[in-house]
Design a protein around this motif. Structure first.
Motif, mmCIF file in Angstrom:
data_model
loop_
_atom_site.group_PDB
_atom_site.id
_atom_site.type_symbol
_atom_site.label_atom_id
_atom_site.label_comp_id
_atom_site.label_asym_id
_atom_site.label_seq_id
_atom_site.Cartn_x
_atom_site.Cartn_y
_atom_site.Cartn_z
ATOM 1 N N CYS A 129 -0.287 5.671 5.721
ATOM 2 C CA CYS A 129 0.616 4.623 5.315
ATOM 3 C C CYS A 129 1.804 5.153 4.488
ATOM 4 O O CYS A 129 1.567 5.745 3.392
ATOM 5 C CB CYS A 129 -0.405 3.945 4.347
ATOM 6 S SG CYS A 129 0.597 2.131 3.572
ATOM 7 N N GLU A 130 3.011 4.908 4.685
ATOM 8 C CA GLU A 130 4.248 5.055 3.800
ATOM 9 C C GLU A 130 4.310 3.978 2.916
ATOM 10 O O GLU A 130 4.464 2.867 3.243
ATOM 11 C CB GLU A 130 5.414 5.262 5.001
ATOM 12 C CG GLU A 130 6.896 4.966 4.226
ATOM 13 C CD GLU A 130 7.233 6.026 3.083
ATOM 14 O OE1 GLU A 130 7.694 5.853 2.067
ATOM 15 O OE2 GLU A 130 6.664 7.577 3.617
ATOM 16 N N VAL A 163 10.440 8.016 8.415
ATOM 17 C CA VAL A 163 9.062 8.683 8.887
ATOM 18 C C VAL A 163 8.615 7.971 10.362
ATOM 19 O O VAL A 163 7.929 8.678 10.776
ATOM 20 C CB VAL A 163 8.130 8.512 7.914
ATOM 21 C CG1 VAL A 163 8.454 9.176 6.420
ATOM 22 C CG2 VAL A 163 7.681 7.115 7.438
ATOM 23 N N LEU A 164 9.192 6.811 10.350
ATOM 24 C CA LEU A 164 8.561 6.336 11.572
ATOM 25 C C LEU A 164 8.864 7.091 13.022
ATOM 26 O O LEU A 164 8.091 7.501 13.813
ATOM 27 C CB LEU A 164 9.015 4.682 11.707
ATOM 28 C CG LEU A 164 8.197 3.752 10.929
ATOM 29 C CD1 LEU A 164 8.932 2.799 10.855
ATOM 30 C CD2 LEU A 164 6.777 3.594 11.297
ATOM 31 N N HIS A 176 -0.359 11.668 16.615
ATOM 32 C CA HIS A 176 -0.910 10.630 17.413
ATOM 33 C C HIS A 176 -1.368 9.551 16.561
ATOM 34 O O HIS A 176 -1.706 8.424 16.947
ATOM 35 C CB HIS A 176 -1.805 11.007 18.231
ATOM 36 C CG HIS A 176 -3.065 11.666 17.673
ATOM 37 N ND1 HIS A 176 -4.174 11.006 16.893
ATOM 38 C CD2 HIS A 176 -3.140 13.209 17.333
ATOM 39 C CE1 HIS A 176 -5.097 11.934 16.485
ATOM 40 N NE2 HIS A 176 -4.246 13.254 16.503
ATOM 41 N N LEU A 177 -1.349 9.757 15.307
ATOM 42 C CA LEU A 177 -2.082 8.646 14.521
ATOM 43 C C LEU A 177 -1.349 7.357 14.204
ATOM 44 O O LEU A 177 -0.071 7.410 14.152
ATOM 45 C CB LEU A 177 -2.262 9.386 12.862
ATOM 46 C CG LEU A 177 -3.244 10.506 13.050
ATOM 47 C CD1 LEU A 177 -3.474 11.316 11.555
ATOM 48 C CD2 LEU A 177 -4.715 10.033 13.294
ATOM 49 N N PRO A 178 -1.946 6.266 14.179
ATOM 50 C CA PRO A 178 -1.169 5.062 13.764
ATOM 51 C C PRO A 178 -0.516 5.084 12.382
ATOM 52 O O PRO A 178 -0.734 5.601 11.369
ATOM 53 C CB PRO A 178 -2.513 3.989 13.859
ATOM 54 C CG PRO A 178 -3.498 4.571 14.739
ATOM 55 C CD PRO A 178 -3.635 6.104 14.179
ATOM 56 N N ILE A 179 0.480 4.169 12.380
ATOM 57 C CA ILE A 179 1.249 4.152 11.164
ATOM 58 C C ILE A 179 1.628 2.635 10.478
ATOM 59 O O ILE A 179 1.543 1.779 11.276
ATOM 60 C CB ILE A 179 2.603 4.805 11.323
ATOM 61 C CG1 ILE A 179 2.466 6.048 12.294
ATOM 62 C CG2 ILE A 179 3.681 4.824 10.082
ATOM 63 C CD1 ILE A 179 4.083 6.432 12.720
ATOM 64 N N MET A 180 1.373 2.776 9.361
ATOM 65 C CA MET A 180 1.375 1.513 8.428
ATOM 66 C C MET A 180 2.580 1.665 7.558
ATOM 67 O O MET A 180 2.817 2.832 6.999
ATOM 68 C CB MET A 180 0.242 1.294 7.704
ATOM 69 C CG MET A 180 0.331 -0.083 6.807
ATOM 70 S SD MET A 180 -1.281 -0.489 5.860
ATOM 71 C CE MET A 180 -2.409 -0.603 7.203
ATOM 72 N N ILE A 181 3.264 0.438 7.372
ATOM 73 C CA ILE A 181 4.400 0.611 6.217
ATOM 74 C C ILE A 181 4.018 -0.441 5.072
ATOM 75 O O ILE A 181 3.861 -1.576 5.417
ATOM 76 C CB ILE A 181 5.663 0.365 6.938
ATOM 77 C CG1 ILE A 181 6.058 1.462 7.824
ATOM 78 C CG2 ILE A 181 6.929 0.209 5.621
ATOM 79 C CD1 ILE A 181 6.624 2.703 7.342
ATOM 80 N N ALA A 189 11.172 -3.354 13.600
ATOM 81 C CA ALA A 189 12.277 -2.741 14.422
ATOM 82 C C ALA A 189 12.180 -1.416 14.586
ATOM 83 O O ALA A 189 12.471 -0.721 15.591
ATOM 84 C CB ALA A 189 13.648 -3.343 13.709
ATOM 85 N N ALA A 190 11.726 -0.608 13.477
ATOM 86 C CA ALA A 190 11.661 1.045 13.327
ATOM 87 C C ALA A 190 10.527 1.319 14.136
ATOM 88 O O ALA A 190 10.513 2.520 14.444
ATOM 89 C CB ALA A 190 11.814 1.423 12.139
ATOM 90 N N GLY A 191 9.639 0.427 14.518
ATOM 91 C CA GLY A 191 8.299 0.958 15.215
ATOM 92 C C GLY A 191 7.024 1.191 14.391
ATOM 93 O O GLY A 191 6.239 1.714 14.997
#
Length: 351
Positions: A242-243, A262-263, A271-276, A297-299
């Motif tokens: 999480c950013e 960072v996205l 490979h880990l999932p990403i949260m903002i 939009a950035a993913g």
């Protein structure tokens, strides 16, 4: 070091190769991909010759060194396949990952009372959120600021979970509290201030609840991924990054600098999932919607949005919290961008 088995490798041959590596003092970890099986070799591999390892079995396609210091978190470790985290909630299993619809986490910074947390849970659920966030234990910069209600707030989160069917995400600050938090939480959060609390990382890595790892306020990307490595190395593969904004030289206009770069960077590294988290990332409710839309939009794979029924009277982080009415509108705005990038569905929960 990773060992890539050929497509169609017999299970008996994979087992034979694993036992052979074990006899060398290595710990092979089996990673099953869509098309191939990969064995990650944990141990002292610096002196091993990849060509020699490849001769162990004709079913070994390739032997590669993982160049990054973060081994298990590396995208190379999974041969370019992105992982997904399955979270069990009262409404079913919610999938978080690059190949799934965007998940939304919403709720107040702190759990203040039962009426407030239950009302908020019902409102964000109605708007389309998948998880409720709320701090029972709150790390604060000032020792005089509200620190959360502690264990009694866990009971209130449990009540909100039952009333809404949402999954619960809440923070652990001390290893002594982990077991009781894990009884209520569906995802255990490690906050920015504890990102490099290595004893805590090891502890949450030794239990089976998914872990949400927030980036430290002054952490480099390598620092962050090495912190994730501690959780993965302890045995828990279910980590979400999480950013939430970092400290830079100009914090006059925003609470932090939300690093959306960072996205694409993380997509190439892990490979880990990403949260903002645009709420902490900006610190101002007026800026949250645009940064949330930009994150999609950035993913991003997921968003964390702070919502409070009366931000002006919130016991913590009121200025960055949306009202339920503004969150309703934001979810409609997010759906437009989410559908545009093919990452949005009104039925994201599999019951």
């Amino acid at each position: 070091m990773i060992v890539v088995m050929k497509v169609g490798s017999p299970e008996a041959e994979i087992e034979y190769v694993s036992k052979e590596f074990q006899s060398w003092g290595l710990s092979p970890e089996k990673i099953v991909g869509k098309h191939k099986v990969v064995l990650g070799l944990v141990g002292e591999t610096a002196g091993l010759d990849p060509l020699q390892l490849q001769e162990i079995s004709p079913w070994i396609e390739d032997v590669l060194r993982v160049e990054q210091p973060f081994k298990r978190a590396s995208l190379q470790y999974r041969q370019g396949e992105y992982s997904e985290v399955a979270v069990a909630t009262p409404n079913g299993v919610v999938m978080v990952g690059k190949h799934h619809p965007i998940t939304v986490v919403a709720g107040p910074c702190s759990v203040e009372n039962e009426a407030m947390i239950v009302e908020t849970a019902k409102r964000v659920k109605a708007a389309g959120a998948h998880f409720l966030r709320g701090g029972a234990y709150k790390p604060r910069t000032s020792p005089y600021a509200f620190q959360g209600h502690g264990e009694s707030a866990l009971e209130l989160l449990a009540a909100a979970r039952e009333a809404s069917g949402l999954g619960i995400i809440t923070e652990v600050m001390d290893t002594a509290d982990l077991d009781k938090i894990a009884e209520v939480a569906d995802v255990i959060q490690i906050g920015a201030r504890n990102m490099q609390n290595f004893s805590l990382l090891k502890k949450v890595g030794a239990q089976d609840k998914p872990v949400l790892l927030k980036r430290g306020m002054a952490a480099t990307i390598d620092d962050w991924l090495m912190a994730a490595e501690y959780v993965l190395a302890a045995g828990n593969p279910n980590v979400i990054l999480c950013e939430r904004g970092i400290r830079t030289f100009d914090q006059k206009y925003t609470r932090n600098t939300l690093d959306l770069s960072v996205l694409p960077v993380l997509r190439n590294l892990t490979h880990l999932p990403i949260m903002i988290d645009p709420s902490h990332g900006t610190g101002k409710s007026d800026y949250v919607p645009s940064m949330a839309i930009a994150s999609i939009a950035a993913g991003t794979d997921s968003l964390m949005i702070e919502v409070h029924p009366n931000p002006a009277k919130a016991m913590s982080d009121g200025p960055q919290s949306l009202t339920p009415e503004r969150f309703d509108r934001l979810m409609q705005e997010l759906s437009v961008m989410g559908k545009t990038v093919g990452r949005w569905t009104e039925m994201a929960v599999a019951v």
